[in-house]
Write an enzyme that holds these catalytic residues in place. Sequence first.
Site, PDB file in Angstrom:
ATOM      1  N   ASP A   1       0.850  -1.188   0.000  1.00  0.00           N
ATOM      2  CA  ASP A   1       0.000   0.000   0.000  1.00  0.00           C
ATOM      3  C   ASP A   1       0.890   1.244   0.000  1.00  0.00           C
ATOM      4  O   ASP A   1       1.886   1.304   0.732  1.00  0.00           O
ATOM      5  CB  ASP A   1      -0.893  -0.007   1.243  1.00  0.00           C
ATOM      6  CG  ASP A   1      -2.021   1.010   1.118  1.00  0.00           C
ATOM      7  OD1 ASP A   1      -2.998   0.723   0.413  1.00  0.00           O
ATOM      8  OD2 ASP A   1      -1.897   2.111   1.717  1.00  0.00           O
ATOM      9  N   ILE A   2       0.564   2.225  -0.848  1.00  0.00           N
ATOM     10  CA  ILE A   2       1.354   3.457  -0.905  1.00  0.00           C
ATOM     11  C   ILE A   2       1.017   4.296   0.335  1.00  0.00           C
ATOM     12  O   ILE A   2      -0.155   4.532   0.634  1.00  0.00           O
ATOM     13  CB  ILE A   2       1.048   4.252  -2.197  1.00  0.00           C
ATOM     14  CG1 ILE A   2       1.339   3.390  -3.440  1.00  0.00           C
ATOM     15  CG2 ILE A   2       1.858   5.554  -2.248  1.00  0.00           C
ATOM     16  CD1 ILE A   2       0.883   3.984  -4.757  1.00  0.00           C
TER      17      ILE A   2
ATOM     18  N   GLU B   1      -4.635   2.486  -4.484  1.00  0.00           N
ATOM     19  CA  GLU B   1      -3.173   2.556  -4.356  1.00  0.00           C
ATOM     20  C   GLU B   1      -2.611   1.267  -3.744  1.00  0.00           C
ATOM     21  O   GLU B   1      -1.521   1.248  -3.183  1.00  0.00           O
ATOM     22  CB  GLU B   1      -2.776   3.764  -3.488  1.00  0.00           C
ATOM     23  CG  GLU B   1      -3.161   3.686  -2.035  1.00  0.00           C
ATOM     24  CD  GLU B   1      -4.595   4.124  -1.731  1.00  0.00           C
ATOM     25  OE1 GLU B   1      -4.866   4.439  -0.577  1.00  0.00           O
ATOM     26  OE2 GLU B   1      -5.444   4.144  -2.654  1.00  0.00           O
TER      27      GLU B   1
END
Length: 318
Positions: free
Chosen positions: A194-195, A237
């Site tokens: 996950d960003i 994302e």
Amino acid sequence: MSNDQSAMNELHWLIDMVQTIEVGLVVLDRDYNIQLWNGFMENHSGVSPNSIKGSNLFEKFPDLPATWLKHKMESVFLLKNRTFISWEQRPYVFQFKNYRPVTGRADFMYQNITLLPLASLTGQITHISIIIYDVTDIAVNKLQLKAANEQLEQLSQTDGLTLLHNRRHWQSCMEKEFDRYSRYGDAASLVMIDIDNFKRINDEYGHPAGDKVIQHIAYLLKQALRDTDCAGRYGGEEFGVVLSKTTAEEALNFTERLRKRIEESEVAFENRLIRVTVSLGINDLDSEIDNSSTWLSGADKALYVAKQEGRNKSIIHK
């Protein structure tokens, strides 16, 4: 008109048709010597009937697939049955150039071939006929359709922004890997990525910048993968990776290499440089995991812990 004249006329017409028909006609004797070579064959090979009559086919055309073709011909002589060779089996037997403007994309003429036993008046099979049909148009259309369908299939499995697998196809990769584990006990690990602070990137730089960051992470992820790994954009994302034949410790090596590469890289957007980090959760398969959803849920939990512990780190699910 006498019967003789009528027969002569019929023979004349027949010879005329054989010479002008848009099909290749070759007649060989039992030793593969050429007895007939029609206009189509002359036009496409550049070899005239007079110069080739009586010559051995395989000596004249050393590029022919001799062993394969002789095997086919021998069965025609022996079984007294015709045989058909489709362009899909072998694109061509005689390597003729393709001169047709419509199918200029093909370098050579695609051919369907019929091998026909020819009997003498006593019923012996003494000769064989090769009939060559130019099927370039049909073949090219079919190949283009096949390529278009494969492209559509590819597109239906691909996320447009990142060109990674889309969620649906990635989940089917994950399920296949879980089935493999159930059957053979092969090690495998799942990684969820996950960003970090992605909403802040979108708010500060705008959604096009967010998209650029997602593409950048996808690019670095693709570079880190082996052929046997399966990566997909899980949503927004978030990314998922199925690492086959990989333990949790090996997966941690993979995630840490990737995490550091991302941390050290920059995304250029409208003369600004955006720095970005990711958090990663790892879950390897063991006997307590009874389906792919549990496997995924464990990787998600590990990712949540990585976020809780300050982000920009890899955590193995315990």
